[in-house]
Design a protein around this motif. Sequence first.
Motif, PDB file in Angstrom:
ATOM      1  N   LEU A  87       0.829  -1.287  -0.022  1.00  0.00           N
ATOM      2  CA  LEU A  87      -0.023  -0.036  -0.094  1.00  0.00           C
ATOM      3  C   LEU A  87       1.086   1.263   0.012  1.00  0.00           C
ATOM      4  O   LEU A  87       0.526   2.366  -0.702  1.00  0.00           O
ATOM      5  CB  LEU A  87      -0.980  -0.006   1.290  1.00  0.00           C
ATOM      6  N   PHE A  88       2.069   1.387   0.728  1.00  0.00           N
ATOM      7  CA  PHE A  88       2.824   2.367   0.645  1.00  0.00           C
ATOM      8  C   PHE A  88       3.389   2.544  -0.920  1.00  0.00           C
ATOM      9  O   PHE A  88       3.432   3.958  -1.044  1.00  0.00           O
ATOM     10  CB  PHE A  88       4.119   1.964   1.782  1.00  0.00           C
ATOM     11  N   SER A 119     -14.202   9.930  -4.070  1.00  0.00           N
ATOM     12  CA  SER A 119     -13.055   9.014  -4.382  1.00  0.00           C
ATOM     13  C   SER A 119     -12.252   9.057  -2.928  1.00  0.00           C
ATOM     14  O   SER A 119     -11.504   8.129  -2.510  1.00  0.00           O
ATOM     15  CB  SER A 119     -12.270   9.497  -5.408  1.00  0.00           C
ATOM     16  N   LEU A 120     -12.132  10.380  -2.199  1.00  0.00           N
ATOM     17  CA  LEU A 120     -11.604  10.487  -1.007  1.00  0.00           C
ATOM     18  C   LEU A 120     -12.114   9.584  -0.123  1.00  0.00           C
ATOM     19  O   LEU A 120     -11.100   9.013   0.887  1.00  0.00           O
ATOM     20  CB  LEU A 120     -11.413  11.939  -0.726  1.00  0.00           C
ATOM     21  N   VAL A 121     -13.130   9.798   0.081  1.00  0.00           N
ATOM     22  CA  VAL A 121     -13.949   8.939   1.136  1.00  0.00           C
ATOM     23  C   VAL A 121     -13.605   7.155   1.052  1.00  0.00           C
ATOM     24  O   VAL A 121     -13.352   6.594   1.844  1.00  0.00           O
ATOM     25  CB  VAL A 121     -15.245   9.157   1.204  1.00  0.00           C
ATOM     26  N   CYS A 122     -13.685   7.050  -0.282  1.00  0.00           N
ATOM     27  CA  CYS A 122     -13.392   5.501  -0.628  1.00  0.00           C
ATOM     28  C   CYS A 122     -12.143   5.177  -0.193  1.00  0.00           C
ATOM     29  O   CYS A 122     -11.991   4.062   0.215  1.00  0.00           O
ATOM     30  CB  CYS A 122     -13.766   5.034  -2.135  1.00  0.00           C
ATOM     31  N   ILE A 164     -10.128   6.442   2.054  1.00  0.00           N
ATOM     32  CA  ILE A 164      -9.984   6.512   3.404  1.00  0.00           C
ATOM     33  C   ILE A 164     -10.452   5.124   4.123  1.00  0.00           C
ATOM     34  O   ILE A 164      -9.829   4.593   5.088  1.00  0.00           O
ATOM     35  CB  ILE A 164     -10.550   7.877   4.064  1.00  0.00           C
ATOM     36  N   CYS A 165     -11.713   4.871   3.647  1.00  0.00           N
ATOM     37  CA  CYS A 165     -12.329   3.638   4.125  1.00  0.00           C
ATOM     38  C   CYS A 165     -11.576   2.702   3.922  1.00  0.00           C
ATOM     39  O   CYS A 165     -11.557   1.550   4.687  1.00  0.00           O
ATOM     40  CB  CYS A 165     -13.799   3.479   3.451  1.00  0.00           C
ATOM     41  N   PHE A 166     -10.997   2.346   2.723  1.00  0.00           N
ATOM     42  CA  PHE A 166     -10.261   1.130   2.394  1.00  0.00           C
ATOM     43  C   PHE A 166      -8.897   1.118   3.164  1.00  0.00           C
ATOM     44  O   PHE A 166      -8.483   0.062   3.667  1.00  0.00           O
ATOM     45  CB  PHE A 166      -9.856   1.366   0.949  1.00  0.00           C
ATOM     46  N   LEU A 167      -8.226   2.291   3.360  1.00  0.00           N
ATOM     47  CA  LEU A 167      -7.029   2.157   4.070  1.00  0.00           C
ATOM     48  C   LEU A 167      -7.400   1.741   5.693  1.00  0.00           C
ATOM     49  O   LEU A 167      -6.426   1.146   6.359  1.00  0.00           O
ATOM     50  CB  LEU A 167      -6.244   3.439   3.971  1.00  0.00           C
ATOM     51  N   SER A 168      -8.592   2.490   6.115  1.00  0.00           N
ATOM     52  CA  SER A 168      -8.777   2.122   7.353  1.00  0.00           C
ATOM     53  C   SER A 168      -9.276   0.694   7.753  1.00  0.00           C
ATOM     54  O   SER A 168      -8.776   0.293   8.918  1.00  0.00           O
ATOM     55  CB  SER A 168     -10.097   2.962   7.849  1.00  0.00           C
ATOM     56  N   GLY A 169      -9.846  -0.101   6.860  1.00  0.00           N
ATOM     57  CA  GLY A 169     -10.427  -1.253   6.704  1.00  0.00           C
ATOM     58  C   GLY A 169      -8.724  -2.178   6.772  1.00  0.00           C
ATOM     59  O   GLY A 169      -8.925  -3.129   7.443  1.00  0.00           O
TER      60      GLY A 169
END
Length: 320
Positions: free
Chosen positions: A246-247, A273-276, A278-283
């Motif tokens: 991811l990095f 797209s920003l929300v998506c 953020i949610c992906f990385l948080s998950g």
Amino acid sequence: MNNRDNLISIIVPCYNEEHAIPYFYKAITEHSTLMKNEFGVDFEYLFINDGSVDNTLTVLKEYASKDNRVKYISFSRNFGKESAMYAGLKNASGNYIAIMDADLQDPPYMLTEMYKTIIESDYDCVATRRTTRIGEPPIRSFFARCFYKLINRISKTDIVDGARDYRLMTRQMVNAIIDMGEYNRFSKGIFGWVGFNTKWIEYENVERVAGETKWSFWKLFLYSLDGITAFSTIPLALSSILGFLLFIIAFILVFVIIIKTLIWGDPVAGYPSLVCIICFLSGVQMFCLGILGQYLSKTYLETKKRPIYIVKESNKENYQ
């Protein structure tokens, strides 16, 4: 020859099995009589009452009063089948020890082949595996097969697909298992980890003779997690690899956005797209933290040094 050289101990974990025990006792005593006549072996039936809330203990006491081969150890509460099996192995008196379920899904007639194999060869254990899962919910069978494929890919310990706890072992192998006094137990992995020569016998699935299974889908799922964390550290490495990937992806995207803006003057993508992202990385972060938490919780439980089980009462002398 001492008393236990020709003694076979049958360990039977019991949790709310008052209806199944009479069937089991009848079947095992009939077959043990046949084996005694053929091989001259004696039997000990060691029932582990794992905190049953029905009349399991009452039934066991009734049989114990009539048959001195029947021994029971009753826990102070429900500690789980793993604890019950460990207690049985630790208190078994025989030179050969078998683990069987009280619901007759482990056919007693197979003990003859198991015993003959051990005494006539250099095998230390004869274990059983199911070739079919008839009578089992399809979704459970599917996930069970997936688990065995996964655990054998990420673990160095050989865990056979369809393996049952039903097996006959020599005293030497049982002593090695007892020495593994870890609190978080996954016996299917422990049996493979200690080594020793094992022969596998296949048979078709047998449905319970009475009562209901105590293993819900959720309990089996948690049990599979115990197996993965007990015999593999690959999930920890996976979380590290996932974070690194991811990095790299984020680093590449930064350059793509900069170049795209400089050449075409296209602004950065908007809010959805920003929300998506953020949610992906948080998950992903929560997933990796969950993996770390699983290993940390197991370590925490091991360091507390709590007993694996607590005995409330027993008719077996010098129980441990």
